[in-house]
Write an enzyme that holds these catalytic residues in place. Structure first.
Site, mmCIF file in Angstrom:
data_model
loop_
_atom_site.group_PDB
_atom_site.id
_atom_site.type_symbol
_atom_site.label_atom_id
_atom_site.label_comp_id
_atom_site.label_asym_id
_atom_site.label_seq_id
_atom_site.Cartn_x
_atom_site.Cartn_y
_atom_site.Cartn_z
ATOM 1 N N CYS A 103 -4.807 -77.375 20.939
ATOM 2 C CA CYS A 103 -4.653 -76.209 20.485
ATOM 3 C C CYS A 103 -4.276 -74.945 20.179
ATOM 4 C CB CYS A 103 -4.046 -75.839 22.473
ATOM 5 S SG CYS A 103 -3.998 -73.853 22.604
ATOM 6 N N CYS A 200 -0.824 -75.578 29.695
ATOM 7 C CA CYS A 200 -0.966 -74.997 30.586
ATOM 8 C C CYS A 200 -2.001 -75.436 31.765
ATOM 9 C CB CYS A 200 -1.355 -73.778 29.743
ATOM 10 S SG CYS A 200 -2.801 -74.097 29.211
#
Length: 358
Positions: A103, A200
């Site tokens: 990410c 997440c």
């Protein structure tokens, strides 16, 4: 004319204080939140992840308080392709990935840099706990944060010289308690907000559930075996396991037993005692040398093979194919393919890459 900075705001206290510090330095700041994933749709409780609607509102409130323009960028398609799909492929291959590193690499310091250019920003700013220093010869060093307990340099090893030159980490010289005090003193709505979990898109840490839902596949049972190939029982599917795992094996052995290897070609999970998890040698692929230049000789350094580990003395050597061989002075537990190995010279990150299956 003041420099312009694009502040990546997650809705948490760290990125909010980073924005404040940049404003206090006189920068023309623009706030933004990357919309990567719909957490509520995945059943993740509010307040425990990034990218939720509550997080966007918290970030917007801080930006408003600091009199900053604020945008929400929808990167969900790229996130699905480059982060979640890779995560699934890795587990299917018996590899344990680190999606937070991906990410940072593909979202924060790739897509976000593209938006910074569109907005004519000179810098991208995040709330990472790390430091960037420029040397007298114009090179840029990635260094550990002052707060060693929060240091995030490990997940930033893929940064390039160009990115380091155009990035700022305002929190690198602060400890976490100071950051919360600054947020509280400035009336930020998220001053006491708990830190988000690392991944997440994984509700309640159930990786296998996410993989099955996202892929639409079921994963067949297979054999537990020992190092000699003796069958010990039946596992519930390769994606449920990672190196070093003890819990969730679904079978009692009368002694502590761990996953010591995964064999995707034969759909087998190798079990053994704790002593079988230790090793000193590993190879690392896709290696990024932050200076831009790979050394020609072997060299002494320290290395870590997981985020929460302290660096360990080692010898590093560049192989003919560009991979890096790391030989630790002392055996390391649960060397896991797919995780990152990062090299350090004191507080300075030399570079890092992905641990290969040996």
């Amino acid at each position: 004319m003041s420099k312009k900075a694009l502040i990546a705001m997650s809705g948490g206290v760290d990125s909010s204080v980073a924005a404040l510090l940049m404003k206090e330095k006189g920068y023309d700041c623009v706030g933004c939140t990357m919309r990567l994933y719909g957490n509520e749709d995945a059943g993740i409780p509010k307040g425990h992840t990034c990218c939720s609607l509550d997080d966007v509102e918290d970030a917007r409130a801080v930006a408003y308080r600091l009199d900053m323009p604020y945008y929400v960028f929808n990167f969900s398609d790229d996130f699905n392709e480059k982060i979640i799909d890779k995560f699934i492929r890795s587990y299917e291959a018996g590899i344990t990935p680190n999606p937070c590193i991906d990410c940072n690499r593909y979202m924060k310091f790739d897509k976000l840099f593209d938006r910074a250019k569109v907005l004519d920003c000179d810098y991208v700013v995040t709330g990472h706990y790390a430091r960037i220093e420029e040397t007298p010869d114009g090179r840029f060093l990635l260094k550990k944060a002052l707060d060693q307990s929060k240091d995030q340099s490990y997940v930033l090893y893929s940064m390039t010289q160009e990115q380091l030159k155009a990035t700022q980490f305002p929190l690198g010289g602060y400890i976490k308690s100071e950051v919360r005090e600054i947020a509280d003193a400035n009336g930020f709505v998220n001053a006491s907000k708990p830190d988000s979990q690392d991944i997440c898109f994984v509700p309640d840490g159930d990786y296998a559930k996410v993989i099955e839902l996202r892929s639409g596949h079921s994963y067949p049972e297979g054999n537990y075996i020992d190092r000699t190939g003796h069958i010990l029982g039946t596992h519930k599917g390769l994606i449920h396991y990672t190196i070093g795992q003890r819990k969730g094996l679904g079978i009692a052995f009368g002694k502590p037993t761990f996953v010591v290897d995964l064999k995707p070609d034969t759909n087998e999970v190798v079990l053994g005692g704790n002593e079988e998890l230790f090793g000193t040698e590993l190879d690392v692929s896709d290696f990024n040398w932050i200076s831009g230049n790979a050394p020609t000789d072997s060299f002494r350094c320290k290395a870590k093979i997981r985020y929460r580990q302290s660096e360990q003395p080692a010898l590093a050597s560049v192989l003919p194919n560009g991979d890096v061989h790391i030989s630790f002075d002392e055996p390391q537990r649960a060397i896991t393919p797919g995780q990152a190995a990062v090299l350090y010279d004191g507080d300075t990150v030399i570079g890092g890459g992905v641990i290969r299956r040996s």
